[in-house]
Every structure is written in structure tokens, then in C-alpha cells.
Scaffold this motif. Structure first.
Motif, PDB file in Angstrom:
ATOM      1  N   GLY A   1       0.795  -1.225   0.000  1.00 45.97           N
ATOM      2  CA  GLY A   1       0.000   0.000   0.000  1.00 45.97           C
ATOM      3  C   GLY A   1       0.828   1.276   0.000  1.00 45.97           C
ATOM      4  O   GLY A   1       0.352   2.322  -0.433  1.00 45.97           O
ATOM      5  N   ALA A   2       2.065   1.215   0.473  1.00 45.82           N
ATOM      6  CA  ALA A   2       2.841   2.459   0.561  1.00 45.82           C
ATOM      7  C   ALA A   2       4.289   2.268   0.091  1.00 45.82           C
ATOM      8  O   ALA A   2       4.714   2.878  -0.895  1.00 45.82           O
ATOM      9  CB  ALA A   2       2.807   2.980   1.992  1.00 45.82           C
TER      10      ALA A   2
ATOM     11  N   GLN B   1      -9.664   8.145  12.096  1.00 46.44           N
ATOM     12  CA  GLN B   1      -8.548   7.469  12.760  1.00 46.44           C
ATOM     13  C   GLN B   1      -8.381   7.964  14.199  1.00 46.44           C
ATOM     14  O   GLN B   1      -8.044   7.201  15.094  1.00 46.44           O
ATOM     15  CB  GLN B   1      -7.252   7.648  11.976  1.00 46.44           C
TER      16      GLN B   1
ATOM     17  N   PRO C   1       1.708   8.874  -1.725  1.00 46.50           N
ATOM     18  CA  PRO C   1       1.162   7.512  -1.833  1.00 46.50           C
ATOM     19  C   PRO C   1       0.792   6.970  -0.464  1.00 46.50           C
ATOM     20  O   PRO C   1       1.648   6.861   0.402  1.00 46.50           O
ATOM     21  CB  PRO C   1       2.329   6.689  -2.435  1.00 46.50           C
ATOM     22  N   VAL C   2      -0.486   6.707  -0.263  1.00 49.08           N
ATOM     23  CA  VAL C   2      -0.947   6.189   1.037  1.00 49.08           C
ATOM     24  C   VAL C   2      -2.021   5.141   0.813  1.00 49.08           C
ATOM     25  O   VAL C   2      -2.578   5.023  -0.273  1.00 49.08           O
ATOM     26  CB  VAL C   2      -1.583   7.310   1.913  1.00 49.08           C
ATOM     27  N   GLY C   3      -2.325   4.411   1.869  1.00 40.20           N
ATOM     28  CA  GLY C   3      -3.465   3.513   1.848  1.00 40.20           C
ATOM     29  C   GLY C   3      -4.737   4.314   2.107  1.00 40.20           C
ATOM     30  O   GLY C   3      -4.682   5.482   2.506  1.00 40.20           O
TER      31      GLY C   3
ATOM     32  N   GLN D   1      -5.536   6.651   5.146  1.00 39.52           N
ATOM     33  CA  GLN D   1      -4.936   7.977   5.326  1.00 39.52           C
ATOM     34  C   GLN D   1      -5.586   9.062   4.465  1.00 39.52           C
ATOM     35  O   GLN D   1      -5.162  10.216   4.479  1.00 39.52           O
ATOM     36  CB  GLN D   1      -3.435   7.930   5.002  1.00 39.52           C
TER      37      GLN D   1
ATOM     38  N   SER E   1      -4.266  -2.470  -3.426  1.00 39.71           N
ATOM     39  CA  SER E   1      -3.320  -2.304  -2.324  1.00 39.71           C
ATOM     40  C   SER E   1      -3.716  -1.159  -1.398  1.00 39.71           C
ATOM     41  O   SER E   1      -3.053  -0.896  -0.407  1.00 39.71           O
ATOM     42  CB  SER E   1      -1.898  -2.064  -2.857  1.00 39.71           C
TER      43      SER E   1
ATOM     44  N   VAL F   1      -5.404  -3.455   2.280  1.00 42.80           N
ATOM     45  CA  VAL F   1      -5.179  -4.889   2.478  1.00 42.80           C
ATOM     46  C   VAL F   1      -5.870  -5.237   3.791  1.00 42.80           C
ATOM     47  O   VAL F   1      -5.713  -4.537   4.793  1.00 42.80           O
ATOM     48  CB  VAL F   1      -3.673  -5.214   2.530  1.00 42.80           C
TER      49      VAL F   1
ATOM     50  N   LYS G   1      -8.923  -3.421   8.254  1.00 38.63           N
ATOM     51  CA  LYS G   1      -7.655  -3.403   7.508  1.00 38.63           C
ATOM     52  C   LYS G   1      -6.588  -4.180   8.282  1.00 38.63           C
ATOM     53  O   LYS G   1      -6.656  -4.294   9.509  1.00 38.63           O
ATOM     54  CB  LYS G   1      -7.200  -1.968   7.240  1.00 38.63           C
ATOM     55  N   MET G   2      -5.621  -4.682   7.543  1.00 37.18           N
ATOM     56  CA  MET G   2      -4.475  -5.310   8.193  1.00 37.18           C
ATOM     57  C   MET G   2      -3.735  -4.205   8.951  1.00 37.18           C
ATOM     58  O   MET G   2      -3.546  -3.113   8.422  1.00 37.18           O
ATOM     59  CB  MET G   2      -3.563  -5.940   7.131  1.00 37.18           C
ATOM     60  N   SER G   3      -3.316  -4.494  10.184  1.00 37.34           N
ATOM     61  CA  SER G   3      -2.761  -3.431  11.011  1.00 37.34           C
ATOM     62  C   SER G   3      -1.627  -3.946  11.892  1.00 37.34           C
ATOM     63  O   SER G   3      -1.708  -5.047  12.430  1.00 37.34           O
ATOM     64  CB  SER G   3      -3.900  -2.901  11.892  1.00 37.34           C
TER      65      SER G   3
ATOM     66  N   SER H   1      -0.863  -3.002  14.781  1.00 41.12           N
ATOM     67  CA  SER H   1      -1.229  -3.104  16.194  1.00 41.12           C
ATOM     68  C   SER H   1      -2.268  -4.190  16.460  1.00 41.12           C
ATOM     69  O   SER H   1      -2.742  -4.309  17.590  1.00 41.12           O
ATOM     70  CB  SER H   1      -1.743  -1.751  16.689  1.00 41.12           C
TER      71      SER H   1
HETATM   72  N1  AQP Z   1      -3.902  -2.529   5.555  1.00 43.04           N
HETATM   73  C1  AQP Z   1      -3.317  -1.614   4.788  1.00 43.04           C
HETATM   74  N2  AQP Z   1      -3.488  -1.650   3.449  1.00 43.04           N
HETATM   75  C2  AQP Z   1      -2.879  -0.725   2.660  1.00 43.04           C
HETATM   76  N3  AQP Z   1      -2.093   0.280   3.127  1.00 43.04           N
HETATM   77  C3  AQP Z   1      -1.907   0.339   4.454  1.00 43.04           C
HETATM   78  N4  AQP Z   1      -1.195   1.171   5.229  1.00 43.04           N
HETATM   79  C4  AQP Z   1      -1.317   0.811   6.516  1.00 43.04           C
HETATM   80  N5  AQP Z   1      -2.112  -0.263   6.612  1.00 43.04           N
HETATM   81  C5  AQP Z   1      -2.502  -0.591   5.353  1.00 43.04           C
HETATM   82  C6  AQP Z   1      -0.396   2.274   4.720  1.00 43.04           C
HETATM   83  O1  AQP Z   1       0.932   2.081   5.157  1.00 43.04           O
HETATM   84  C7  AQP Z   1       1.538   3.360   5.338  1.00 43.04           C
HETATM   85  C8  AQP Z   1       2.294   3.401   6.639  1.00 43.04           C
HETATM   86  O2  AQP Z   1       1.418   3.210   7.699  1.00 43.04           O
HETATM   87  P1  AQP Z   1       1.892   3.626   9.161  1.00 43.04           P
HETATM   88  O3  AQP Z   1       3.206   3.049   9.450  1.00 43.04           O
HETATM   89  O4  AQP Z   1       1.743   5.094   9.329  1.00 43.04           O
HETATM   90  O5  AQP Z   1       0.869   2.939  10.070  1.00 43.04           O
HETATM   91  P2  AQP Z   1      -0.671   2.948  10.017  1.00 43.04           P
HETATM   92  O6  AQP Z   1      -1.248   3.640   8.873  1.00 43.04           O
HETATM   93  O7  AQP Z   1      -1.187   3.421  11.318  1.00 43.04           O
HETATM   94  O8  AQP Z   1      -0.906   1.423   9.752  1.00 43.04           O
HETATM   95  P3  AQP Z   1      -0.802   0.227  10.675  1.00 43.04           P
HETATM   96  O9  AQP Z   1       0.119  -0.712  10.019  1.00 43.04           O
HETATM   97  O10 AQP Z   1      -2.191  -0.232  10.888  1.00 43.04           O
HETATM   98  O11 AQP Z   1      -0.136   0.650  12.046  1.00 43.04           O
HETATM   99  P4  AQP Z   1      -0.777   0.860  13.489  1.00 43.04           P
HETATM  100  O12 AQP Z   1      -1.402  -0.459  13.856  1.00 43.04           O
HETATM  101  O13 AQP Z   1       0.396   1.213  14.333  1.00 43.04           O
HETATM  102  O14 AQP Z   1      -1.799   1.928  13.386  1.00 43.04           O
HETATM  103  C9  AQP Z   1       0.446   4.402   5.232  1.00 43.04           C
HETATM  104  O15 AQP Z   1       0.535   5.015   3.963  1.00 43.04           O
HETATM  105  C10 AQP Z   1      -0.815   3.606   5.317  1.00 43.04           C
HETATM  106  O16 AQP Z   1      -1.864   4.187   4.572  1.00 43.04           O
END
Ligand code: AQP
Length: 402
Positions: free
Chosen positions: A65-66, A152, A196-198, A201, A235, A238, A247-249, A251
Motif C-alpha cells: 500500500g505504501a 482514525q 502515496p498512502v493507503g 490515510q 493495495s 489490504v 484493515k491489516m494493522s 497493532s
Molecule cells: N492494511 C493496509 N493496506 C494498505 N495500506 C496500508 N497502510 C497501513 N495499513 C494498510 C499504509 O501504510 C503506510 C504506513 O502506515 P503507518 O506506518 O503510518 O501505520 P498505520 O497507517 O497506522 O498502519 P498500521 O500498520 O495499521 O499501524 P498501526 O497499527 O500502528 O496503526 C500508510 O501510507 C498507510 O496508509
């Protein structure tokens, strides 16, 4: 200083060898696919900026995704700035030691994925104090209600454990509220045109665009209006392997929900085998009706750069259980080389630190340039340039820009 030059030069040569094959087949993943290298957006040169939080091991959502899209932008000749968002991580992560370890780990993964410090800026956010300075200025242009309503913030605020948040009271930290404003500062500071973000964001990017316009209206033009680059290849979101409505995360407490870039082949196979699907035995791509199976199709496509129609056609006659093996092998094949490169880099922490140090010196120059203009427009005191810092930065940055 000589050591840093030598490390970066040898690293750059190594990168060119490692990624020569990839460079040939990569193309821009720009959402509209219309702008070439160096093309302008509203008169501003095209600049791609993105950040990754060192809150834990990266998963395939972060990668597809990023991170991979950033690398493709770089390889298409676009100006890329990628930073490790440690200031953002402080909103939820409170262990200094592991923050530093995660930062190096993320740097190794970014380099392994193909970020080339000879062509792109790679650094740690907290090494460039202008992020926080611009955040304050932008916070003065933004209402509390505007940020409080962002999805968020509401999600993350709800997760703050009672008694475990800011101060002694266990309240939601102010940093969580300011998070999207800092994110706006991150992209405006480097005059980003494309981010470029998911999909998660998207609202934050809308706020950044709004703050750029508000600044123009109040003080005068200082930044391009940045736009989110949302991919159309699946992407952008995810999904969790255990609950495909989410979403896959990073945390996620359920370890089986995410595929980490560091997972072994066996771990990937096991997680895909356990992925939640549905009772229909055949494979189809219907994200609304069958989110679990469609997520597997999306992962298969992302791993092998193919379209859902192709993946579904190829899986004709397979049961979902058989198809899971295909998806697992596709992911193993896509992630194995990256994992191997990351392992080599992880063994060279000094090199990783040198790359970050050199990147920060170059980023500070760019950030200072924007901030000086912003401070002048807003009527703030302007710090004179720091000659010692500027010359050190030049010395460090010249070998990697050769
Ligand atoms: N599931 C996802 N599918 C596509 N893109 C994703 N991004 C995050 N999750 C998905 C994109 O990855 C980039 C970096 O994300 P981050 O490190 O700022 O963390 P986040 O967005 O808060 O994602 P996480 O992985 O779910 O972390 P936690 O659990 O700590 O909050 C971003 O561009 C995001 O869009």
C-alpha cells in the motif's frame, strides 16, 4: 565523515546491482498515470512524500500500500522523500529502546525494498525539527472540531487504555489529536505534490490539502496542494486475515491477522491457511460479498502483479483451500528476496545509521528552505542559516548525489 562517504558510495553501488533487474520493469504507479518524471502540479515540481511509523514490524499492507509504491515512484524518476515517522509513533508507542530498534529495522526494510538514498531522501522525522515547528503553525490554522471528527482519531482514542494514556489520568493524549496536523506538516514541509498512502490515510490528506489552502488564503502561497495517490490495484486496503471487515494493522493483537515482511515462508503458509474465508468453495473476486476470499485474490495479484480476473481464471477448478496454497507460494516468492536483503542490511547497523544521518542532513536543508519562506510570510522570526550545519550537510550529501 570520510567513512560516511565511503559507506554511502559502496551502498549506492550495491543498490544499483541489487535493483538493476527491478528498475527495468518498474513503472510509475501514479493514480492517474498521466504525469511523467519532473512534471509539475499547479506549477510546482512533482514531489512524492510518504512516512512509515516505527510502531512494529511492517506488514504486507504497509509494503504493497505504501512502501513498494514509493519505490516505483523513485524508479520512474520522481523525487521521493520517505521518512521514519517516529514523532507519530510517540502517540501510541512509549518504549524508547524499541522505538530505536524499530527505526533501524524499518530503515533496513525500506532499503531492501529498493529505496535508494543516492536518489531519494530517507531519514528519521525527529532529526528534522522543522516538522514540529511547522506543525505548530498549521495547528493555529485548524479547529479542534475538524481533527476530532477524523475517523482514525476516534478509532485510536477509543483504544487508549484507561489509566494508560497521557499523564496520570489515562486521558487521550493531545498528540493523538494533533497527529493529522503533524502529518500535514510532514508533506507540506517538502512541498509534496503526491502522497502515496493507503485508504486509511485519505481523510488526513484532505486535511493537509485544506491546510495548504488556508495558509495560502491567510498568508500567501507557500506550498502546492498535495493529493493522495490511491492505488487501483487493491493495495489501498489490504484486509486483516482474521477479520476481513478490518484493515491489516501492525497493532492487531491477533498475530495471525497480519503477514509481516519478516515472516518465514512457513509462517506465511500457516497464516494464509488459517485466513478466514466463507463457506462457498470456489474462488471469486467480490470484495463486498466475499471479503475474505477477495482479500486473498488481492494479495495474490499484488504479489505477482496481475489482475483479479487473471487470478480468478487461473484458479478455475480449485477449492478455496487449494487456492490458499497458491496465494501463500505467491507471497513467499515476492517476499523472500526482500527478506534476504533486509537480513544483510540488518547486520550492518552502522551503515543504516549513516544512511539516515546523511538523509537527515539533506532533508534539513530542504525543510529550512521551505520554513524560511513560511516564517517570512507569517511574520515569524527567521533563524539565520547555520553555516557549520550547512557545510557538514553538503559534505555528507555530495557523494550520494553524484
Ligand atoms: N492494511 C493496509 N493496506 C494498505 N495500506 C496500508 N497502510 C497501513 N495499513 C494498510 C499504509 O501504510 C503506510 C504506513 O502506515 P503507518 O506506518 O503510518 O501505520 P498505520 O497507517 O497506522 O498502519 P498500521 O500498520 O495499521 O499501524 P498501526 O497499527 O500502528 O496503526 C500508510 O501510507 C498507510 O496508509
Amino acid at each position: 565523515m570520510k567513512f560516511i562517504r565511503r559507506s554511502l558510495l559502496s551502498y549506492s553501488r550495491w543498490m544499483v546491482c541489487v535493483h538493476r533487474g527491478r528498475l527495468a520493469r518498474c513503472s510509475s504507479s501514479n493514480a492517474d498515470g498521466t504525469e511523467g518524471a519532473g512534471a509539475a502540479a499547479g506549477g510546482w515540481p512533482r514531489r512524492v512524500v510518504s512516512g512509515l511509523q516505527p510502531t512494529g514490524a511492517l506488514h504486507v499492507g504497509n509494503y504493497f500500500g505504501a512502501l513498494r509504491r514509493c519505490v516505483r515512484e523513485q524508479d520512474a524518476g520522481h523525487d521521493l522523500t520517505l521518512f521514519v515517522a517516529d514523532l507519530h509513533a510517540l502517540t501510541t508507542h512509549h518504549k524508547g529502546q524499541s522505538l530505536q530498534e524499530n527505526t533501524l529495522e524499518l530503515t533496513a526494510l525500506a532499503l531492501a525494498a529498493g529505496v535508494d538514498p543516492a536518489r531519494s531522501l530517507l531519514f528519521v522525522q525527529s532529526a528534522v525539527p522543522r516538522h514540529a515547528e511547522l506543525c505548530w503553525l498549521l495547528a493555529c490554522l485548524c479547529s479542534q472540531a475538524r481533527v476530532q471528527h477524523l475517523p482514525q482519531y476516534r478509532e485510536k482514542a477509543a483504544l487508549v487504555p484507561r489509566g494508560g494514556g497521557a499523564g496520570d489520568g489515562g486521558e487521550v493524549p493531545l498528540g493523538l489529536l494533533l497527529y493529522p496536523v503533524l502529518q500535514a506538516a510532514d508533506v507540506l514541509l517538502y512541498r509534496a505534490t503526491h502522497v502515496p498512502v493507503g485508504a486509511d490515510q485519505q481523510h488526513h490528506l484532505q486535511l493537509a490539502a485544506q491546510l495548504a489552502r488556508t495558509f495560502h488564503h491567510r498568508y500567501g502561497p507557500a506550498f502546492p496542494v498535495p493529493r493522495a495517490m490511491l492505488p487501483d490495484d487493491g493495495s489501498d486496503r489490504v484486509r486483516s486475515l482474521r477479520d476481513p471487515s478490518r484493515k491489516m494493522s501492525k497493532s492487531d493483537r491477533d498475530r495471525r491477522a497480519t503477514i509481516l515482511l519478516t515472516d518465514s515462508d512457513d509462517a506465511i503458509r500457516e497464516k494464509i491457511r488459517k485466513a478466514v474465508t466463507d463457506c462457498t468453495p470456489h474462488v471469486s473476486f467480490e470484495p463486498e460479498l466475499r471479503p475474505g476470499v477477495s482479500n486473498l485474490v488481492a494479495l495474490h495479484c499484488l504479489a505477482e502483479d496481475k489482475l483479479p480476473e487473471e487470478a480468478v481464471e487461473e484458479s478455475d477448478g480449485l477449492t478455496t483451500a487449494q487456492y490458499k496454497r497458491v496465494v501463500a507460494e505467491a507471497l513467499c516468492g515476492a517476499l523472500r528476496p526482500l527478506r534476504a536483503r533486509a537480513a544483510e542490511l540488518r547486520a550492518r547497523p552502522r551503515l543504516l545509521r549513516d544512511v539516515l544521518r546523511a538523509g537527515a542532513a539533506r532533508a534539513r536543508l530542504r525543510a529550512d528552505h521551505t520554513y524560511a519562506h513560511v516564517a517570512q510570510l507569517a511574520g515569524l522570526a527567521q533563524r539565520p542559516p547555520r553555516p557549520a550545519l550547512a557545510s557538514a550537510a553538503d559534505a555528507v550529501s555530495s557523494p550520494i548525489s553524484e
